[in-house]
Design a protein around this motif. Structure first.
Motif, PDB file in Angstrom:
ATOM      1  N   PRO A  80       0.831  -1.212   0.000  1.00 45.24           N
ATOM      2  CA  PRO A  80       0.000   0.000   0.000  1.00 45.24           C
ATOM      3  C   PRO A  80       0.864   1.261   0.000  1.00 45.24           C
ATOM      4  O   PRO A  80       1.922   1.295   0.637  1.00 45.24           O
ATOM      5  N   CYS A 119      -1.163  -5.183   0.484  1.00 52.99           N
ATOM      6  CA  CYS A 119      -0.427  -6.152   1.306  1.00 52.99           C
ATOM      7  C   CYS A 119      -0.957  -7.561   1.073  1.00 52.99           C
ATOM      8  O   CYS A 119      -0.508  -8.503   1.720  1.00 52.99           O
ATOM      9  N   GLU A 138       6.563  -7.618   2.782  1.00 52.67           N
ATOM     10  CA  GLU A 138       5.463  -7.193   3.663  1.00 52.67           C
ATOM     11  C   GLU A 138       5.292  -8.317   4.683  1.00 52.67           C
ATOM     12  O   GLU A 138       5.003  -9.455   4.311  1.00 52.67           O
ATOM     13  N   SER A 140       3.110  -9.376   6.808  1.00 50.81           N
ATOM     14  CA  SER A 140       1.904 -10.216   6.838  1.00 50.81           C
ATOM     15  C   SER A 140       1.851 -11.124   5.609  1.00 50.81           C
ATOM     16  O   SER A 140       1.456 -12.292   5.682  1.00 50.81           O
ATOM     17  N   GLY A 283     -10.104  -4.041   7.519  1.00 51.31           N
ATOM     18  CA  GLY A 283      -9.283  -4.218   6.317  1.00 51.31           C
ATOM     19  C   GLY A 283      -7.796  -4.196   6.565  1.00 51.31           C
ATOM     20  O   GLY A 283      -7.037  -3.625   5.790  1.00 51.31           O
ATOM     21  N   CYS A 284      -7.358  -4.851   7.649  1.00 54.00           N
ATOM     22  CA  CYS A 284      -5.929  -5.030   7.908  1.00 54.00           C
ATOM     23  C   CYS A 284      -5.705  -6.513   8.183  1.00 54.00           C
ATOM     24  O   CYS A 284      -6.107  -6.983   9.234  1.00 54.00           O
ATOM     25  N   PRO A 285      -5.085  -7.256   7.260  1.00 57.03           N
ATOM     26  CA  PRO A 285      -4.687  -6.922   5.896  1.00 57.03           C
ATOM     27  C   PRO A 285      -5.902  -6.553   5.021  1.00 57.03           C
ATOM     28  O   PRO A 285      -7.046  -6.766   5.420  1.00 57.03           O
ATOM     29  N   HIS A 286      -5.616  -6.009   3.853  1.00 57.46           N
ATOM     30  CA  HIS A 286      -6.662  -5.555   2.935  1.00 57.46           C
ATOM     31  C   HIS A 286      -7.773  -6.588   2.775  1.00 57.46           C
ATOM     32  O   HIS A 286      -7.508  -7.789   2.660  1.00 57.46           O
ATOM     33  N   CYS A 341      -3.634   2.161   3.524  1.00 54.16           N
ATOM     34  CA  CYS A 341      -4.258   1.596   4.728  1.00 54.16           C
ATOM     35  C   CYS A 341      -4.086   2.542   5.904  1.00 54.16           C
ATOM     36  O   CYS A 341      -3.377   3.542   5.812  1.00 54.16           O
ATOM     37  N   MET A 342      -4.726   2.195   7.012  1.00 55.60           N
ATOM     38  CA  MET A 342      -4.735   3.043   8.211  1.00 55.60           C
ATOM     39  C   MET A 342      -3.347   3.262   8.809  1.00 55.60           C
ATOM     40  O   MET A 342      -3.136   4.186   9.574  1.00 55.60           O
ATOM     41  N   VAL A 343      -2.387   2.431   8.427  1.00 52.78           N
ATOM     42  CA  VAL A 343      -1.053   2.534   9.022  1.00 52.78           C
ATOM     43  C   VAL A 343      -0.078   3.310   8.125  1.00 52.78           C
ATOM     44  O   VAL A 343       0.750   4.072   8.619  1.00 52.78           O
ATOM     45  N   LYS A 361      -2.794  -6.032  14.295  1.00 56.72           N
ATOM     46  CA  LYS A 361      -1.673  -5.341  13.644  1.00 56.72           C
ATOM     47  C   LYS A 361      -1.969  -3.852  13.511  1.00 56.72           C
ATOM     48  O   LYS A 361      -1.129  -3.011  13.826  1.00 56.72           O
TER      49      LYS A 361
HETATM   50 FE1  F3S Z   1      -1.759  -4.315   5.279  1.00 53.26          FE
HETATM   51 FE2  F3S Z   1      -1.570  -1.956   6.305  1.00 53.26          FE
HETATM   52 FE3  F3S Z   1      -2.399  -3.950   7.793  1.00 53.26          FE
HETATM   53  S1  F3S Z   1      -0.098  -2.882   4.975  1.00 53.26           S
HETATM   54  S2  F3S Z   1      -1.362  -5.721   6.945  1.00 53.26           S
HETATM   55  S3  F3S Z   1      -3.466  -3.097   6.015  1.00 53.26           S
HETATM   56  S4  F3S Z   1      -1.014  -2.360   8.427  1.00 53.26           S
END
Ligand code: F3S
Length: 388
Positions: A80, A119, A138, A140, A283-286, A341-343, A361
């Motif tokens: 991402p 990801c 990545e 994950s 949506g983490c991972p997507h 993504c949120m991160v 995560k």
């Molecule tokens: Fe993907 Fe972002 Fe989570 S890269 S694994 S959505 S922290």
């Protein structure tokens, strides 16, 4: 390290400065880890695509590489980036940031790297064959590739995965060697995790207890791709875990640990902040197509609660496939963002102050990447608290 004639030519600069640079990095890495040789790879997944993370220095590094003729030799996708490439204005991104993010994207494109921005590359066409060697960065996706797909990769960094893409090879050490892929912890579960949230809590708990292990989950029960991908992300977030097993032999030397609900509740408590969340994220991972479909079913006919945000994150590949469900979700006032993504997006620009998510995560990283509060919540609670 032994190099073939071809690899020596690459290293000496006979094929140009880009291949020389890539080989210098890979040989240096191989020497550090005592690799005996290089090994050809099938694909790469490259992290470090967000302007928010790599800044001007990273952007200029990528542009220079593209300028001196770097080209990916194998299928290569990117993580991402720092914004939705289409809806960036809705995210509070300004023109200057947009332009710099686009310079990064253009540099990757010039190098022949797919602008996948996810990801979960394995859901959108970068699905390596079982047993193949790859160089993914990545964390994950690394866990998923080693454990679910059965490909072989170390936890690469962004630059080493990029160098591997340019050279088409990676140093042969670590998880590329079968003897290093033996499980060393047997995890006996005193319960059966059911939801993605519970799988995430389990992964995060094991990553904390055995950060460098290769766990074998003895009696995990029913799982699916979505549960395994969220568990893998959590295993890699709290520890340095790069693979797990659901079936295993060669367990003679493995240590045994037993996990019950108390440990999971402790993890939940550690990942909870005071106060009420105002930004609900999934949506983490997507998100996969299946997750988008299930969310659409759950959200249909409801509205986002006043004063709150409800943001869903996925890849552009999945977004394109799921347009009818995206329409339902956005009809309820939720947002579906792709490419980021949120991160890795500057979440503080959202205007909210406390994020809740069902993925450990995301909750692990958001406080340090955005300064916002973060809390772990079960999907049903997210739906209840985020929607009317
Ligand atoms: Fe993907 Fe972002 Fe989570 S890269 S694994 S959505 S922290």
């Amino acid at each position: 390290m032994y190099l073939t004639k071809e690899e020596e030519k690459m290293l000496s600069g006979e094929y140009g400065p880009a291949l020389r640079k890539a080989m210098e990095l890979l040989v240096g890495l191989g020497d550090v880890f005592g690799a005996e040789k290089m090994i050809a790879i099938e694909s790469t997944q490259i992290s470090g695509a967000s302007y928010n993370n790599i800044g001007d220095a990273g952007m200029e590094f990528l542009e220079e590489l593209a300028e001196i003729g770097a080209k990916a030799k194998v299928k290569s996708t990117i993580n991402p980036c720092g914004m939705d490439l289409d809806k960036w204005r809705e995210m509070g991104i300004n023109e200057e940031y947009y332009e710099k993010q686009m310079r990064i994207i253009r540099a990757f494109k010039r190098m022949g790297i797919e602008i996948s921005c996810t990801c979960t590359p394995y859901l959108v066409g970068n699905l390596p064959k079982k047993g193949s060697h790859i160089a993914w960065s990545e964390s994950s996706a690394v866990v998923f590739a080693n454990s679910v797909i059965g490909a072989k990769t170390n936890r690469e960094g962004g630059p080493s995965a990029l160098a591997a893409a340019i050279a088409g090879r990676t140093p042969y050490y670590g998880l590329h060697i079968d003897e290093n892929r033996v499980p060393n912890i047997i995890v006996k579960l005193e319960f059966k995790p059911r939801t993605a949230f519970e799988f995430s809590l389990l992964g995060y708990t094991i990553g904390r207890i055995a950060p460098s292990g290769i766990p074998y989950f003895k009696n995990l029960g029913t799982s699916d791709v979505d549960r395994l991908k969220i568990m893998g992300a959590a295993l890699a977030a709290s520890g340095g875990i790069a693979m797990f097993y659901l079936n295993a032999k060669n367990l003679d030397k493995a240590e045994k640990i037993s996990i019950d609900w108390r440990e999971l509740n402790q993890t939940k408590e550690n990942l909870s902040s005071d106060g009420d969340p105002d930004l609900f994220c999934i949506g983490c991972p997507h998100c996969s197509p299946q997750e988008i479909k299930e969310l659409a079913r759950a959200i249909k006919g409801r509205r986002v609660r006043r004063g709150c945000g409800f943001w869903i994150w996925t890849s552009r590949g999945v977004y394109e496939k799921c347009k009818e469900y995206v329409k339902i979700i956005e009809g309820a006032g939720c947002k579906v963002f792709k490419d980021t993504c949120m991160v890795v997006y500057p979440l503080q620009l959202s205007g909210y102050s406390h994020m809740a998510c069902n993925s450990c995560k995301a909750v692990h990283y958001v406080p340090s990447t955005s300064g916002m509060k973060a809390s772990i919540l079960e999907l049903n609670s997210i739906l209840e608290r985020g929607l009317e």
